[in-house]
Write a protein that holds these residues in place. Sequence first.
Motif, PDB file in Angstrom:
ATOM      1  N   GLU A  76      -1.164   7.315  10.256  1.00 31.81           N
ATOM      2  CA  GLU A  76      -0.358   8.534  10.163  1.00 31.81           C
ATOM      3  C   GLU A  76       0.748   8.384   9.117  1.00 31.81           C
ATOM      4  N   ARG A  77       1.343   7.184   9.012  1.00 32.70           N
ATOM      5  CA  ARG A  77       2.365   6.971   7.978  1.00 32.70           C
ATOM      6  C   ARG A  77       1.756   7.132   6.589  1.00 32.70           C
ATOM      7  N   VAL A  78       0.591   6.543   6.402  1.00 29.02           N
ATOM      8  CA  VAL A  78      -0.086   6.679   5.112  1.00 29.02           C
ATOM      9  C   VAL A  78      -0.431   8.133   4.837  1.00 29.02           C
ATOM     10  N   ALA A  79      -0.915   8.831   5.866  1.00 27.90           N
ATOM     11  CA  ALA A  79      -1.308  10.231   5.698  1.00 27.90           C
ATOM     12  C   ALA A  79      -0.113  11.105   5.320  1.00 27.90           C
ATOM     13  N   ASP A  80       1.063  10.810   5.900  1.00 24.71           N
ATOM     14  CA  ASP A  80       2.250  11.609   5.566  1.00 24.71           C
ATOM     15  C   ASP A  80       2.621  11.459   4.096  1.00 24.71           C
ATOM     16  N   ILE A  81       2.594  10.220   3.592  1.00 23.36           N
ATOM     17  CA  ILE A  81       2.924  10.001   2.182  1.00 23.36           C
ATOM     18  C   ILE A  81       1.833  10.580   1.293  1.00 23.36           C
ATOM     19  N   MET A  82       0.591  10.464   1.749  1.00 20.72           N
ATOM     20  CA  MET A  82      -0.524  11.011   0.992  1.00 20.72           C
ATOM     21  C   MET A  82      -0.402  12.529   0.870  1.00 20.72           C
ATOM     22  N   ALA A  83       0.068  13.168   1.932  1.00 25.32           N
ATOM     23  CA  ALA A  83       0.246  14.624   1.898  1.00 25.32           C
ATOM     24  C   ALA A  83       1.272  15.016   0.845  1.00 25.32           C
ATOM     25  N   TYR A 122      -9.326   1.721   0.132  1.00 25.80           N
ATOM     26  CA  TYR A 122      -9.368   0.272   0.050  1.00 25.80           C
ATOM     27  C   TYR A 122      -8.156  -0.356   0.714  1.00 25.80           C
ATOM     28  N   GLY A 123      -6.992   0.342   0.614  1.00 21.89           N
ATOM     29  CA  GLY A 123      -5.781  -0.205   1.211  1.00 21.89           C
ATOM     30  C   GLY A 123      -5.865  -0.277   2.718  1.00 21.89           C
ATOM     31  N   ILE A 124      -6.275   0.817   3.357  1.00 26.44           N
ATOM     32  CA  ILE A 124      -6.361   0.821   4.818  1.00 26.44           C
ATOM     33  C   ILE A 124      -7.373  -0.209   5.302  1.00 26.44           C
ATOM     34  N   LYS A 125      -8.495  -0.306   4.621  1.00 25.29           N
ATOM     35  CA  LYS A 125      -9.524  -1.264   5.045  1.00 25.29           C
ATOM     36  C   LYS A 125      -9.021  -2.697   5.009  1.00 25.29           C
ATOM     37  N   SER A 126      -8.214  -3.042   3.990  1.00 21.03           N
ATOM     38  CA  SER A 126      -7.754  -4.424   3.874  1.00 21.03           C
ATOM     39  C   SER A 126      -6.493  -4.679   4.685  1.00 21.03           C
ATOM     40  N   VAL A 127      -5.751  -3.627   5.065  1.00 24.39           N
ATOM     41  CA  VAL A 127      -4.606  -3.807   5.947  1.00 24.39           C
ATOM     42  C   VAL A 127      -5.082  -3.931   7.391  1.00 24.39           C
ATOM     43  N   LEU A 145       0.832  -1.202   0.000  1.00 22.59           N
ATOM     44  CA  LEU A 145       0.000   0.000   0.000  1.00 22.59           C
ATOM     45  C   LEU A 145       0.868   1.254   0.000  1.00 22.59           C
ATOM     46  N   LEU A 146       1.894   1.280   0.841  1.00 21.74           N
ATOM     47  CA  LEU A 146       2.770   2.448   0.887  1.00 21.74           C
ATOM     48  C   LEU A 146       3.466   2.651  -0.457  1.00 21.74           C
ATOM     49  N   GLU A 147       3.836   1.549  -1.116  1.00 22.53           N
ATOM     50  CA  GLU A 147       4.467   1.679  -2.428  1.00 22.53           C
ATOM     51  C   GLU A 147       3.471   2.216  -3.454  1.00 22.53           C
ATOM     52  N   GLU A 148       2.216   1.771  -3.373  1.00 20.40           N
ATOM     53  CA  GLU A 148       1.204   2.276  -4.306  1.00 20.40           C
ATOM     54  C   GLU A 148       1.001   3.778  -4.116  1.00 20.40           C
ATOM     55  N   VAL A 149       1.016   4.231  -2.859  1.00 23.79           N
ATOM     56  CA  VAL A 149       0.861   5.667  -2.612  1.00 23.79           C
ATOM     57  C   VAL A 149       2.073   6.425  -3.153  1.00 23.79           C
ATOM     58  N   LEU A 150       3.275   5.857  -2.972  1.00 21.74           N
ATOM     59  CA  LEU A 150       4.474   6.491  -3.504  1.00 21.74           C
ATOM     60  C   LEU A 150       4.433   6.539  -5.030  1.00 21.74           C
ATOM     61  N   ASN A 151       3.948   5.462  -5.641  1.00 22.23           N
ATOM     62  CA  ASN A 151       3.806   5.469  -7.094  1.00 22.23           C
ATOM     63  C   ASN A 151       2.813   6.534  -7.533  1.00 22.23           C
ATOM     64  N   THR A 158     -21.919   5.295  13.397  1.00 22.43           N
ATOM     65  CA  THR A 158     -20.482   5.282  13.681  1.00 22.43           C
ATOM     66  C   THR A 158     -20.255   5.293  15.191  1.00 22.43           C
ATOM     67  N   CYS A 159     -19.409   4.374  15.646  1.00 25.40           N
ATOM     68  CA  CYS A 159     -19.048   4.341  17.064  1.00 25.40           C
ATOM     69  C   CYS A 159     -17.659   4.925  17.307  1.00 25.40           C
ATOM     70  N   THR A 160     -16.758   4.707  16.359  1.00 23.77           N
ATOM     71  CA  THR A 160     -15.401   5.254  16.474  1.00 23.77           C
ATOM     72  C   THR A 160     -15.110   6.106  15.255  1.00 23.77           C
ATOM     73  N   ARG A 161     -14.646   7.326  15.498  1.00 25.03           N
ATOM     74  CA  ARG A 161     -14.218   8.194  14.400  1.00 25.03           C
ATOM     75  C   ARG A 161     -12.767   8.621  14.667  1.00 25.03           C
ATOM     76  N   ALA A 162     -11.911   8.412  13.674  1.00 30.57           N
ATOM     77  CA  ALA A 162     -10.514   8.849  13.756  1.00 30.57           C
ATOM     78  C   ALA A 162     -10.292   9.927  12.702  1.00 30.57           C
ATOM     79  N   VAL A 163      -9.744  11.053  13.121  1.00 26.83           N
ATOM     80  CA  VAL A 163      -9.450  12.165  12.214  1.00 26.83           C
ATOM     81  C   VAL A 163      -7.948  12.418  12.274  1.00 26.83           C
ATOM     82  N   VAL A 164      -7.281  12.243  11.146  1.00 23.37           N
ATOM     83  CA  VAL A 164      -5.816  12.326  11.084  1.00 23.37           C
ATOM     84  C   VAL A 164      -5.433  13.421  10.097  1.00 23.37           C
ATOM     85  N   PRO A 165      -4.611  14.400  10.517  1.00 27.94           N
ATOM     86  CA  PRO A 165      -4.240  15.489   9.606  1.00 27.94           C
ATOM     87  C   PRO A 165      -3.223  15.039   8.561  1.00 27.94           C
TER      88      PRO A 165
END
Length: 821
Positions: free
Chosen positions: A647-654, A188-193, A165-171, A610-617
């Motif tokens: 957070e790792r995914v979000a950093d690369i996504m940024a 889809y990546g986060i859901k399946s990881v 997933l991280l490689e796909e985001v880098l690509n 929704t019971c849990t909500r996560a908000v990541v900058p």
Amino acid sequence: MSTGLDISATLHRTVQDALNSLPGAQRGALLIRDGERLILRAAVGFEDALPYRLRIPADAGPASGLSLLGPANRARVVPADAWYRAHLPGATAPDRLPAGAAMVLAPVRMHGEPIGVLALEQPAEEAPAAERWARLLSLADGAAAVLERRALYDDKARSAHESRLLEEVLNAVAARASPHNLVEIVSYGIKSVQLGPQWTAVTLVLLEDAGREAPAAAGDGRPREVRVYRVPRRAPTAYWNNLRDGALAAGRNLGVFVDHRLGGVDGPTGQSALVDEGVRRGVHGIAVAPMDPAGIEPALRRAAEAGIPVVTLDAPPIEGSSALAYIGTDNVAAGRLAGEMMARLLPGGGKVGTQAASFRAENGPARIRGFGAALAGTAVAPQPPSENRYDTALGVRLAVEALRQGELAGAFGACAENGPAWGEAARAAGRAGDLKIVAFDLVAETIAMLREGTIHAAVVQREYEMGYCAVQLLHDMATRGVEAALAGLPAPAQPGGRRSPRILDTGVDLVTLERTPWSRALADHLALDTGRKAASRRRGLAGVRRPVELLVIAVDVEEEGFVEESTTVDAESLVGRVLSSGRPVIVDTHAPPGELQGMSDVVEARGRGTCTRAVVPLHGREAALGVLVLDSERRDACSPEDLTFIERVADIMAVALENVQLLQRITQRTLELEQANRQQESLLSTIHELSTPVVPIARNILVMPIVGAMDTQRSGRFIESLLQEITERRASVVLIDVTGMAAVDAAAASHLLAAARAARLLGAEVVLAGITPAAARLLVEQGMDLGGLVTHSTLELGFVHALSRTGGKVIYSRNSGRPPA
């Protein structure tokens, strides 16, 4: 013996063996800890006690129930009625429970700690004999070993999929993917990881003013303009994205332009229309994954008649097609492989449902034929297939109806979306793991269901290689010739000597979560697949770009659930607060009322379940670009480890989003500069025309005033205009008025002398008018000799001179105060 192929069957056998070892035991269950809850993983003997099938897996109460094992975690005997009420309410009616019945509890331990319990119902509350206790504990330890091995394989698969997933985001960063594509990859990546949180939605909220507004403005309390991106819960786009990536990678390596397009069956953007467009453009080759091979054949014939080689990929063409080759899977052989796996999953036989994406494309029906051929002569009976027509929601409905109508023991999904459709139906029926499912391809949902045990095996095509090989073959046809390119490919024999498309079989892999004698472990396959793609990218870019354009047409998957909208975010909302603070927040929407629980977006999320909500900058270089919002219907769904990964995914996504925004700004600035240049050129052209006008003021006399500087470039245009006007107007004298020149120096004077000499060759005399005292002094100081060039201090005197040379004269009125000339 457990092969790791079917954990559900293995745990079921463990419970059955435990019942067999305990005289009088009728019913038994295996409960395993999952966070703060116990989950029912296997059950035997409840069929007659219930009017419905006991759902597996199912919630079996709080994990605190393990306290019944006591501080030493030893086997215990407890009253059955209280135990059922606490862990399996409704699993057995009171009138069906014998008086004095008890539950024998054997701890399931991993590394010395209880992770679950093997619970067996017996008629009386008496402890089993010592040898029977030992047998039960041995079986419980066996179940723990199976679960531990499963957990190790799952951890390895999670790690491999996280890396992918991280490689796909880098690509996506390198490919400058759009926010739409990026949020699709990440969602889809986060859901399946992360299977534990069971994320129901992953949303990207992106600031409209990111990168254009000062960071201080983020905290001023004003509502912020945002764009929201949300993808549907499931769409089988990963397969087609992989195929696209392979085609584009081949184009880069070979130095050719690859136009990748998506087309449906019909309409102006249908696959046939795209083929015809490629013919009109004169592309050098076309590869198409036909949704309707028969319907697209006339377009393929038109391409062939235009001399454009055509190949199909993913799905073979019809018999007698104009396509020269098929690049893809041997579908009958792949279906046979799936059938052999189903026979291992169902040694006792049973009915098996089948589903394909389309009956018009040959790949699905061919796989089902191979599947049936492998099961011929066994007790496994494939049922007539259903067709979801590339509609994922319809596929789920068809699968649910098939489970409701017949007692299916297994299911086969012949195309990418069909396996997850059977998986969702199995979950809905409480048969996750019990219904034996063999799927095709590894979309994100299939990976998740393999890891949780809902899907047991997947026949995985090599779609990346399909795209790469299709472009490579078309390139060879365009550069080496069609016959030379096809020479090494096998051609199936056809009766009557008819021509048949050549075949390039890209192969398949059989994948299960654990490694078995017949399959590759999911983690190993993910690592191998990532390595294959990296190897193809390392083949090196072509040193020379070739004037070759190839068209690759894949399948346009409907994504009706995708949301992209503009809105505002209040600074006092949860999202607004995270945007301002730059720190992630996790909220339990059902916790006791507090500051976070009362925020508008939290209240709205709670209303949607929704019971849990996560908000990541998403951190940019100067301020937050936006946030990722993840929702789960489970409480306490996001662990610290889960948050760290997000957070790792979000950093690369940024980084990817900043890349997109930078490209957009550069593109916009380039367009603005191009427009400004065009305006400047137009203005300069107007200035040039106005700065040296030609004014006829008397017969055979012209005036050409000069405004501004006289450089070399302007001198050429000036002389050209001067000579043209002398010729057209038959002028004998030209007055060049230099009053408006920026500077009359030696350089300017040399240009004017050149103009005078050119005019003299046409028989015209040039007179300089408007020479100022300063200009005269400058020319003398620079030693400039104007030769025979006539000069006058004013245009009036120059005009008098011109009239004298043409036989005219100036007549002054009496009121002017000047004497007659």
